[in-house]
Design a protein around this motif. Structure first.
Motif, PDB file in Angstrom:
ATOM      1  N   GLN A 182       1.585  -1.132   0.151  1.00  0.00           N
ATOM      2  CA  GLN A 182       0.094  -0.039   0.258  1.00  0.00           C
ATOM      3  C   GLN A 182       0.985   1.109   0.160  1.00  0.00           C
ATOM      4  O   GLN A 182       0.929   1.483   1.455  1.00  0.00           O
ATOM      5  CB  GLN A 182      -1.451   0.246   1.391  1.00  0.00           C
ATOM      6  N   THR A 207      -4.963  -4.339 -10.268  1.00  0.00           N
ATOM      7  CA  THR A 207      -4.838  -2.790  -9.554  1.00  0.00           C
ATOM      8  C   THR A 207      -5.560  -2.279 -10.134  1.00  0.00           C
ATOM      9  O   THR A 207      -5.375  -2.148 -11.213  1.00  0.00           O
ATOM     10  CB  THR A 207      -3.091  -2.732  -9.636  1.00  0.00           C
ATOM     11  N   GLY A 245      -6.353   1.052  -5.724  1.00  0.00           N
ATOM     12  CA  GLY A 245      -6.824  -0.135  -5.608  1.00  0.00           C
ATOM     13  C   GLY A 245      -6.392  -1.315  -5.886  1.00  0.00           C
ATOM     14  O   GLY A 245      -5.966  -1.423  -7.058  1.00  0.00           O
ATOM     15  N   TRP A 246      -6.229  -2.595  -4.898  1.00  0.00           N
ATOM     16  CA  TRP A 246      -5.455  -2.859  -5.109  1.00  0.00           C
ATOM     17  C   TRP A 246      -5.866  -4.820  -4.734  1.00  0.00           C
ATOM     18  O   TRP A 246      -6.820  -4.519  -3.719  1.00  0.00           O
ATOM     19  CB  TRP A 246      -3.943  -3.383  -4.275  1.00  0.00           C
ATOM     20  N   GLU A 247      -7.157  -5.574  -6.002  1.00  0.00           N
ATOM     21  CA  GLU A 247      -7.243  -6.517  -5.185  1.00  0.00           C
ATOM     22  C   GLU A 247      -7.026  -8.493  -5.645  1.00  0.00           C
ATOM     23  O   GLU A 247      -6.089  -7.891  -6.310  1.00  0.00           O
ATOM     24  CB  GLU A 247      -9.059  -6.965  -5.694  1.00  0.00           C
TER      25      GLU A 247
END
Lengths: 522, 294
Positions: free
Chosen positions: A200, A219, A212-214
């Motif tokens: 992060q 991303t 955001g990043w899943e």
């Protein structure tokens, strides 16, 4: 992201520095180093694909291309790679950067770049912090080697400073400043975060924000509303994690993504049956693949045997069978376009069976049975079977051992290793390639355990050789030494075919890797 | 006075009896034909395969079916039809020793568990449960990662994970037969345990085991193909249906023929042995004979 507002004070550059910066910009223009192309704020969303998940948003711990594709969009560097077909760089956070002498590089930052999260304007202190933390042993940065002989960064003004090296380091302009280790982070933000971060980012400064990043999904990058430079083209970039190239191709054809690298075996098909509204482009790659032989293994102690293997392997067959004619045979570890690329290898690409058989007879070896370790990938398995057939023609029985990723990348420490079909990534400076084959790397990345004093001396000397012709000669000689040892048969640099929708104007490095911050709409 | 002769029906052997009933069942006959074709082609591979299955001919790569190559060629120009036929050998090389080994150990352990003392039964059942608790594919991947991929590793892994299936069946049958009156009578006449197990129990459990084995062969062949698909089975360039599927998957957008060539024999093997196994079950179980087995 707590806040995306930037607050910083505008401080004018000292006149001298401004003039230098202007000079640098002027020279860049003359040299054809144009400004970033993503100067159109068209909006919309760019959907693209990466082959692996991110590992770190901390430049000190970036694991390579996958992380850097994002870092290059959310952070700034003094200089960035210039999109196009030839390697070059262009100014980024620097208004000016110049090599004062072999060991001093002066820079002046632009005055309109700030960090998100209220961390203020980018200053020379941030540059000093970003670069020096990577060489700090306490941090144990995996990217420390990229900074070579960095001694320190001297801050001479709020936005001016000097990078001081212990000795001359030519790769600085090719792989340090414009790549992973060149990203500038906020000193205040990192200190507040405890000195380092993981996935992060705490404060960014580029044209895009990390929105955001899943994990293992995607991303998302969003336009940075406070970016004062030329506006990026897209409101949002979604980078999907699609490991498999075939799956990525299907996703492209289904309209799910707008840009992806495609597999080499798809090139022929995509050329003969083009996808409507899409363009296929082929870029040369810097990767290098080769067959290595472990010099410390008694089974391969006989140089005549190793030379017989070198001459028996038919690289054109491998290009046709495993790479579907979409790649060319290589001559060494340094790709065309880089200093030190050899025009031809010493043993040739095509097999010379007569010579191989003669060498085999000279070796006095009979009933030779060897094992070749490979990474379990389709192209490798095919290439290995061709090599197996090639060696069978000179009486060598080759067993192919397939390895999964984790097992394969541990093989360097295996003293019993015999043959290996290997492939390393590469950056646009020959130093990066040869650094893995010095004696110090034996048993680490130098899996052939090749040790040559002249090679090691040249490796050090070439780092600081300013005369490009002389430097190139040095790298040619180093590759000759590698090949003369009989431990290497060079296979290919592969290639990077990419496909993109005609609504997209991709900005790619000369090796086909994306520079998202410069992507535009066609 | 005329001579009259009484014609008695000829007694069929047990094998003849089984075959007689198998061919009268359409599914059994279909299964038998498919199995004979697969086994026959595998055994006769050196004579019926038109090409050397590992001989490369790169200029002819990725051809579709044609007169020279009935199922086309792969990415290095090897004849796919020849590789399918030779792949059958690998499938049988894995399936037969695996099933045979699992039957032998399953029989031994199952009979000991079924006939032996309670504590031994519990111990062996615990062993079976422990082995069964490993998912076969996961167990195989772990073993292959440790010792490296090879045909012998595949055989070993599948055999070990199959033993409990046979062992449990044998144990249950043994326990059931042990309670029979004829066993009690034998014991009262002083018969030894080995005699009871060898002469009375063994023949009674072999029939159901044969049925189970026939039904298991497609599973084993499928497992071998799966491991080879993942690169953890046979080593290149050995032809295997799983390798064909793997190559076919990698090149599915270039040619569908490799994946079809790898898939068809697997489907046929599954159908053939399943039909045969079900028909055998009907024949072996007198209660089901002539009733369609359902």
């Amino acid at each position: 992201m707590t806040s995306q507002n930037i607050t910083w004070s505008r401080v004018g550059l000292p006149r001298r520095a401004f003039l230098k910066g202007a000079t640098a910009l002027g020279l860049a223009s003359v040299a054809g180093l144009s400004l970033p192309r993503g100067a159109r704020a068209e909006g919309g969303t760019l959907k693209t694909r990466t082959y692996a998940d991110i590992r770190s948003m901390d430049p000190a711990f970036s694991q390579g291309v996958v992380d850097e594709e994002i870092h290059a969009a959310i952070y700034n560097k003094l200089i960035q790679y210039k999109p196009g077909r030839e390697w070059g760089w262009q100014l980024d956070a620097a208004a000016m950067v110049e090599q004062a002498d072999d060991t001093h590089i002066n820079f002046a930052l632009r005055d309109d770049i700030g960090f998100t999260g209220g961390f203020g304007a980018m200053t020379a202190e941030d540059v000093k912090f970003s670069f020096e933390r990577i060489i700090d042993d306490a941090l144990e940065s995996t990217n420390k080697p990229d900074w070579g002989p960095l001694d320190h960064v001297e801050v001479t003004g709020e936005r001016t400073g000097t990078i001081v090296l212990k000795n001359a380091f030519q790769p600085l302009w090719n792989i340090t400043l414009p790549y992973i280790a060149g990203n500038i982070v906020s000193k205040a933000a990192f200190e507040q975060a405890g000195g380092k971060i993981d996935t992060q980012p705490v404060a960014t400064s580029g044209p895009y924000l990390h929105a955001g990043w899943e994990p293992k999904q995607k991303t998302t990058l969003k336009r940075n509303p406070d970016w004062k430079g030329e506006a990026p083209a897209y409101d949002e970039i979604q980078i999907f994690h699609i490991d498999d190239e075939k799956a990525a191709e299907i996703a492209f054809e289904a309209g799910e993504i707008d840009f992806t690298r495609v597999s080499l075996d798809s090139v022929e098909r995509l050329k003969s049956a083009p996808i409507e509204g899409a363009t296929l482009d082929e870029y040369p790659s810097l990767y290098y693949a080769w067959v290595g032989m472990n010099l410390d293994n008694p089974k391969l102690a006989n140089i005549k045997l190793r030379q017989a293997i070198q001459y028996a392997i038919d690289v054109p067959s491998i290009m046709a069978g495993a790479y579907f004619g979409a790649a060319e045979p290589s001559t060494g570890i340094i790709a065309p376009g880089l200093a030190g690329h050899r025009e031809a290898s010493m043993t040739g690409a095509a097999a010379d069976l007569e010579k191989a058989q003669a060498l085999m007879a000279e070796s006095g070896e009979t009933n030779v049975s060897l094992t070749m370790d490979i990474l379990n990938k389709s192209a490798n398995v095919t290439a290995a079977q061709i090599i197996q057939a090639n060696l069978a023609a000179i009486g060598i029985t080759l067993e192919i051992k397939l390895n999964e990723g984790a097992t394969f990348w541990e093989l360097g420490s295996n003293e019993g290793l015999e043959l290996v079909l290997n492939r390393f990534s590469m950056t646009p400076d020959p130093y990066y390639a040869t650094s893995w084959f010095i004696a110090e790397q034996a048993g680490i990345w130098n899996w052939e355990r090749f040790r040559n004093e002249e090679f090691d001396q040249l490796h050090i000397a070439a780092q600081s050789e300013a005369d490009q012709a002389k430097r190139a000669e040095m790298y040619v000689r180093m590759q000759n030494l590698m090949e003369e040892s009989g431990a290497y048969k060079f296979i290919t640099h592969e290639s990077t075919p990419v496909i993109y929708r005609n609504t997209v104007a991709p900005a790619l490095r000369p090796d086909g890797l994306p520079l998202y911050r410069y992507f535009g709409a066609a | 006075m005329t001579d009259t002769a009484i014609v008695l029906p000829r007694a069929r052997s047990e094998l003849g009896e089984i075959l007689y009933h198998l061919v009268r069942d359409p599914l059994g006959l279909a299964g038998l034909i498919i199995v004979v074709a697969i086994v026959g082609s595998a055994l006769l591979a050196p004579w019926i395969a038109p090409y050397d299955p590992v001989a490369m001919n790169i200029p002819d790569r990725l051809q579709g079916p044609n007169a020279a190559h009935l199922l086309g060629t792969d990415q290095i120009g090897r004849d796919t039809f020849s590789r399918v036929i030779w792949g059958g050998r690998v499938a049988l090389k894995v399936a037969l020793p695996t099933i045979a080994g699992a039957i032998v150990f399953g029989l031994l352990l199952g009979m000991i568990a079924g006939y032996g003392p309670k504590w031994l039964d519990s111990l062996i059942v615990l062993l079976f449960d422990t082995l069964r608790s490993f998912p076969t594919v996961m167990f195989a991947l772990a073993v292959v990662a440790l010792v490296g991929p090879s045909l012998n590793t595949v055989i070993f892994v599948i055999m070990v994970t199959s033993i409990p299936t046979y062992g449990r069946v044998v144990r249950t049958l043994t326990q059931s037969i042990k309670q029979s009156e004829f066993i009690t009578a034998e014991l009262s006449l002083g018969a030894t345990v080995p005699r009871i197990m060898g002469i009375h129990i063994l023949p009674n459990v072999l029939g159901p085991l044969a049925v189970l084995a026939a039904m298991d062969i497609p599973t084993v062949v499928g497992l071998e193909a799966g491991l080879s698909f993942l690169g953890m089975g046979v080593k290149p360039p050995t032809p295997s249906w799983g390798v064909l599927l793997s190559d076919g998957y990698a090149l599915i957008r270039n040619t569908p023929w490799l994946i079809i060539a790898g898939g068809i024999p697997l489907i046929l093997t599954t159908l053939g042995f399943t039909f045969l196994g079900e028909a055998l079950r009907d024949v072996v179980d007198p209660k089901l004979r002539g009733k369609g087995g359902k």
